[in-house]
Design a protein around this motif. Structure first.
Motif, PDB file in Angstrom:
ATOM      1  N   SER A  20       1.025  -1.114   0.141  1.00 17.51           N
ATOM      2  CA  SER A  20       0.061  -0.131  -0.030  1.00 17.51           C
ATOM      3  C   SER A  20       0.812   1.234   0.022  1.00 17.51           C
ATOM      4  CB  SER A  20      -0.701   0.066   1.316  1.00 17.51           C
ATOM      5  OG  SER A  20      -1.768  -1.063   1.029  1.00 17.51           O
ATOM      6  N   PRO A  21       0.481   2.256  -0.701  1.00 21.46           N
ATOM      7  CA  PRO A  21      -0.662   2.421  -1.250  1.00 21.46           C
ATOM      8  C   PRO A  21      -0.660   2.286  -2.770  1.00 21.46           C
ATOM      9  CG  PRO A  21       0.386   4.610  -0.963  1.00 21.46           C
ATOM     10  CD  PRO A  21       1.131   3.393  -0.443  1.00 21.46           C
TER      11      PRO A  21
ATOM     12  N   LYS B 160      -7.147   0.174  -8.547  1.00 24.30           N
ATOM     13  CA  LYS B 160      -8.395   1.059  -9.035  1.00 24.30           C
ATOM     14  C   LYS B 160      -8.054   1.606 -10.546  1.00 24.30           C
ATOM     15  CE  LYS B 160     -10.869   5.194  -7.788  1.00 24.30           C
ATOM     16  NZ  LYS B 160     -10.975   6.432  -6.954  1.00 24.30           N
TER      17      LYS B 160
ATOM     18  N   LYS C  96      -0.682  -0.508  -4.342  1.00 20.29           N
ATOM     19  CA  LYS C  96      -1.574  -1.581  -4.608  1.00 20.29           C
ATOM     20  C   LYS C  96      -2.763  -0.969  -4.822  1.00 20.29           C
ATOM     21  CE  LYS C  96      -3.751  -5.475  -2.503  1.00 20.29           C
ATOM     22  NZ  LYS C  96      -3.807  -6.531  -1.187  1.00 20.29           N
ATOM     23  N   GLU C  97      -3.580  -0.148  -4.123  1.00 20.55           N
ATOM     24  CA  GLU C  97      -4.780   0.672  -4.107  1.00 20.55           C
ATOM     25  C   GLU C  97      -4.819   1.533  -5.331  1.00 20.55           C
ATOM     26  OE1 GLU C  97      -4.373  -1.169  -0.350  1.00 20.55           O
ATOM     27  OE2 GLU C  97      -3.200   0.371  -1.300  1.00 20.55           O
TER      28      GLU C  97
ATOM     29  N   ASP D  66     -11.155  -8.242  -6.800  1.00 16.61           N
ATOM     30  CA  ASP D  66     -10.007  -8.606  -6.024  1.00 16.61           C
ATOM     31  C   ASP D  66      -9.790 -10.016  -5.675  1.00 16.61           C
ATOM     32  OD1 ASP D  66      -9.258  -5.905  -6.079  1.00 16.61           O
ATOM     33  OD2 ASP D  66     -10.289  -5.328  -4.312  1.00 16.61           O
TER      34      ASP D  66
END
Length: 182
Positions: free
Chosen positions: A40-41, A48, A43-44, A116
């Motif tokens: 993270s971040p 997205k 990955k997010e 996911d």
């Protein structure tokens, strides 16, 4: 029958755009799977964006193209029904069924990744990405040669292509293992 050629042109256009989607979506899957394993971040953020790109490609280009290619293809049969009785066309239709199975399985992977759920590796998706290529080769040889027998030489070429792709895949994997930025 002048409009027959227009229908044929539209069929070909949507076959091409359908394949473009089928060629690109597994690449996005590779990136989604790799992003899923990042910290993270990153990955997010990547996840997205890649989900949005996949969703737009899948529902704005790939699915509509598949449907329109099918509609125009069926229209060609309606205008020229004797084609169904040609041996090369029967083999082509078998490959088209296989292509729709590939498309539906790809849709299953799409839905998993949108939720996911990562069940496949990025290496698997790189190999999966070649499925549409093999079908495209077979169909092109059938349509151009119009022979249910001569297409076998095309398929032999596909198998050789497959071996070369797998070798290339292994070489690239070795390069990436040594240099992740490659």
């Amino acid at each position: 029958m002048e409009y027959y050629q227009y229908i044929k042109a539209f069929h070909l256009i949507f076959v091409i755009t359908w394949f473009a989607g089928l060629f690109y979506i597994p690449r996005l899957f590779v990136y989604q799977i790799e992003a899923f394993h990042k910290p993270s971040p990153e990955k997010e953020i990547l996840g997205k964006q890649l989900k949005l790109m996949a969703k737009r490609l899948w529902f704005i280009i790939t699915w509509p193209s598949a449907i329109l290619a099918l509609v125009f293809g069926l229209s060609l049969f309606a205008l020229n029904p004797y084609l169904v009785y040609q041996p090369w066309m029967q083999v082509k239709l078998a490959f088209i069924v296989l292509l729709f199975i590939y498309h539906l399985k790809t849709h299953q992977y799409f839905k998993q990744l949108q939720n996911d759920v990562v069940k496949k590796t990025s290496s698997f998706m790189r190999i999966w990405n070649e499925g549409a290529t093999f079908i495209l080769f077979a169909v092109i040889f059938l349509v151009i040669l119009k022979s249910a027998i001569n297409w076998i030489w095309g398929v032999a070429g596909i198998l050789i292509l497959g071996v070369l792709i797998m070798l290339g895949f292994k070489v690239y994997k070795n390069i990436r293992d040594k240099n992740p930025e490659a």
